[in-house]
Motif scaffolding. Structure first.
Motif, PDB file in Angstrom:
ATOM      1  N   LYS A   1      -6.898   1.672   9.771  1.00 47.10           N
ATOM      2  CA  LYS A   1      -6.459   1.125  11.072  1.00 47.10           C
ATOM      3  C   LYS A   1      -5.809  -0.250  10.963  1.00 47.10           C
ATOM      4  N   ASP A   2      -6.318  -1.112  10.101  1.00 48.17           N
ATOM      5  CA  ASP A   2      -5.882  -2.504  10.004  1.00 48.17           C
ATOM      6  C   ASP A   2      -4.816  -2.673   8.908  1.00 48.17           C
ATOM      7  N   LYS A   3      -3.710  -3.331   9.231  1.00 42.04           N
ATOM      8  CA  LYS A   3      -2.607  -3.486   8.285  1.00 42.04           C
ATOM      9  C   LYS A   3      -3.014  -4.266   7.037  1.00 42.04           C
ATOM     10  N   ALA A   4      -3.721  -5.371   7.213  1.00 46.09           N
ATOM     11  CA  ALA A   4      -4.122  -6.177   6.054  1.00 46.09           C
ATOM     12  C   ALA A   4      -5.017  -5.368   5.120  1.00 46.09           C
ATOM     13  N   GLU A   5      -5.928  -4.608   5.678  1.00 46.75           N
ATOM     14  CA  GLU A   5      -6.804  -3.766   4.869  1.00 46.75           C
ATOM     15  C   GLU A   5      -5.993  -2.662   4.181  1.00 46.75           C
ATOM     16  N   ALA A   6      -5.028  -2.092   4.898  1.00 45.15           N
ATOM     17  CA  ALA A   6      -4.185  -1.043   4.324  1.00 45.15           C
ATOM     18  C   ALA A   6      -3.390  -1.579   3.136  1.00 45.15           C
ATOM     19  N   ILE A   7      -2.882  -2.787   3.251  1.00 41.02           N
ATOM     20  CA  ILE A   7      -2.148  -3.413   2.142  1.00 41.02           C
ATOM     21  C   ILE A   7      -3.065  -3.583   0.945  1.00 41.02           C
ATOM     22  N   GLU A   8      -4.277  -4.042   1.189  1.00 44.76           N
ATOM     23  CA  GLU A   8      -5.254  -4.235   0.117  1.00 44.76           C
ATOM     24  C   GLU A   8      -5.588  -2.902  -0.568  1.00 44.76           C
ATOM     25  N   VAL A   9      -5.845  -1.874   0.230  1.00 43.43           N
ATOM     26  CA  VAL A   9      -6.160  -0.551  -0.311  1.00 43.43           C
ATOM     27  C   VAL A   9      -4.961   0.001  -1.081  1.00 43.43           C
ATOM     28  N   GLY A  10      -3.764  -0.188  -0.545  1.00 40.72           N
ATOM     29  CA  GLY A  10      -2.556   0.266  -1.222  1.00 40.72           C
ATOM     30  C   GLY A  10      -2.351  -0.401  -2.571  1.00 40.72           C
ATOM     31  N   LYS A  11      -2.548  -1.693  -2.637  1.00 40.49           N
ATOM     32  CA  LYS A  11      -2.406  -2.413  -3.908  1.00 40.49           C
ATOM     33  C   LYS A  11      -3.462  -1.956  -4.907  1.00 40.49           C
ATOM     34  N   ARG A  12      -4.687  -1.765  -4.428  1.00 40.10           N
ATOM     35  CA  ARG A  12      -5.778  -1.307  -5.292  1.00 40.10           C
ATOM     36  C   ARG A  12      -5.464   0.086  -5.870  1.00 40.10           C
TER      37      ARG A  12
ATOM     38  N   GLY B   1       6.474   4.328  12.467  1.00 43.01           N
ATOM     39  CA  GLY B   1       7.356   4.993  11.523  1.00 43.01           C
ATOM     40  C   GLY B   1       7.986   4.048  10.513  1.00 43.01           C
ATOM     41  N   LYS B   2       7.379   2.904  10.316  1.00 40.13           N
ATOM     42  CA  LYS B   2       7.932   1.901   9.396  1.00 40.13           C
ATOM     43  C   LYS B   2       7.038   1.783   8.161  1.00 40.13           C
ATOM     44  N   GLU B   3       7.702   1.661   7.018  1.00 42.74           N
ATOM     45  CA  GLU B   3       6.946   1.451   5.779  1.00 42.74           C
ATOM     46  C   GLU B   3       6.887  -0.034   5.465  1.00 42.74           C
ATOM     47  N   THR B   4       5.858  -0.409   4.722  1.00 42.97           N
ATOM     48  CA  THR B   4       5.719  -1.762   4.165  1.00 42.97           C
ATOM     49  C   THR B   4       5.682  -1.588   2.664  1.00 42.97           C
ATOM     50  N   ARG B   5       6.709  -2.078   1.982  1.00 42.04           N
ATOM     51  CA  ARG B   5       6.789  -1.963   0.530  1.00 42.04           C
ATOM     52  C   ARG B   5       5.778  -2.889  -0.110  1.00 42.04           C
ATOM     53  N   LEU B   6       5.106  -2.397  -1.135  1.00 45.46           N
ATOM     54  CA  LEU B   6       4.126  -3.189  -1.858  1.00 45.46           C
ATOM     55  C   LEU B   6       4.632  -3.546  -3.244  1.00 45.46           C
ATOM     56  N   LYS B   7       5.668  -2.847  -3.689  1.00 46.81           N
ATOM     57  CA  LYS B   7       6.247  -3.106  -5.030  1.00 46.81           C
ATOM     58  C   LYS B   7       7.721  -3.376  -4.871  1.00 46.81           C
TER      59      LYS B   7
ATOM     60  N   GLU C   1      -4.498   6.790  -5.648  1.00 48.69           N
ATOM     61  CA  GLU C   1      -3.890   6.728  -6.975  1.00 48.69           C
ATOM     62  C   GLU C   1      -3.991   8.072  -7.709  1.00 48.69           C
ATOM     63  N   GLU C   2      -5.075   8.802  -7.474  1.00 47.41           N
ATOM     64  CA  GLU C   2      -5.319  10.062  -8.183  1.00 47.41           C
ATOM     65  C   GLU C   2      -4.247  11.122  -7.936  1.00 47.41           C
ATOM     66  N   THR C   3      -3.529  11.007  -6.828  1.00 43.35           N
ATOM     67  CA  THR C   3      -2.510  12.025  -6.530  1.00 43.35           C
ATOM     68  C   THR C   3      -1.091  11.475  -6.505  1.00 43.35           C
ATOM     69  N   GLN C   4      -0.916  10.251  -6.973  1.00 47.45           N
ATOM     70  CA  GLN C   4       0.436   9.708  -6.946  1.00 47.45           C
ATOM     71  C   GLN C   4       1.324  10.450  -7.942  1.00 47.45           C
ATOM     72  N   ASP C   5       2.617  10.345  -7.716  1.00 49.44           N
ATOM     73  CA  ASP C   5       3.626  11.022  -8.530  1.00 49.44           C
ATOM     74  C   ASP C   5       3.463  12.536  -8.492  1.00 49.44           C
ATOM     75  N   SER C   6       3.169  13.053  -7.305  1.00 43.68           N
ATOM     76  CA  SER C   6       3.071  14.499  -7.092  1.00 43.68           C
ATOM     77  C   SER C   6       4.346  14.972  -6.401  1.00 43.68           C
ATOM     78  N   PHE C   7       5.087  15.832  -7.088  1.00 43.53           N
ATOM     79  CA  PHE C   7       6.374  16.306  -6.592  1.00 43.53           C
ATOM     80  C   PHE C   7       6.405  17.833  -6.615  1.00 43.53           C
ATOM     81  N   GLY C   8       7.175  18.402  -5.704  1.00 43.31           N
ATOM     82  CA  GLY C   8       7.367  19.845  -5.688  1.00 43.31           C
ATOM     83  C   GLY C   8       6.103  20.614  -5.324  1.00 43.31           C
TER      84      GLY C   8
ATOM     85  N   LYS D   1      -2.419   1.131  -6.460  1.00 42.60           N
ATOM     86  CA  LYS D   1      -1.134   1.012  -7.158  1.00 42.60           C
ATOM     87  C   LYS D   1      -0.014   1.787  -6.460  1.00 42.60           C
ATOM     88  N   GLN D   2       0.078   1.620  -5.144  1.00 40.73           N
ATOM     89  CA  GLN D   2       1.059   2.357  -4.353  1.00 40.73           C
ATOM     90  C   GLN D   2       2.352   1.578  -4.177  1.00 40.73           C
TER      91      GLN D   2
END
Length: 111
Positions: A82-93, A105-111, A37-44, A95-96
């Motif tokens: 490594k684990d998809k379920a854990e990655a989803i949990e970390v991603g939600k925590r 090469g596939k994304e899983t949308r969380l929002k 979360e600390e580096t989200q919305d980083s562009f350019g 705010k990704q």
């Protein structure tokens, strides 16, 4: 830091859809890339500078990805999980928007 910053910047132009590397520029090919979360919305270039500083300080990976929905190219400091379920949990925590499977090469949308 400037050398790493320039190398990652160059990589982002060579990899227009995205990439994930460690701070030694080794490509990460397996697991799920999840941004902090600390580096989200980083562009350019300045956004990438923030990401590289964070990654070097905290020992994280660095990722870049093109979001087809927003049409923006994001830079993030990332954790590889490594684990998809854990990655989803970390991603939600963190705010990704999505997590990314580095092997398929596939994304899983969380929002």
């Amino acid at each position: 830091m400037n050398n790493l910053l320039q190398r990652v910047w160059d990589l982002s132009h060579e990899s227009p859809l995205g990439f994930t590397v460690d701070t030694e520029m080794n490509k990460i090919a397996e697991g799920y890339s999840v941004a902090y979360e600390e580096t989200q919305d980083s562009f350019g270039y300045e956004g990438l500078r923030k990401v590289v500083e964070f990654a070097e300080k905290h020992g994280t990976c660095i990722g870049g990805w093109f979001d087809e929905v927003s049409g923006r190219y994001y830079f993030d400091a990332t954790e590889v999980v490594k684990d998809k379920a854990e990655a989803i949990e970390v991603g939600k925590r963190n705010k990704q928007i999505a997590i990314f499977n580095l092997k398929t090469g596939k994304e899983t949308r969380l929002k």
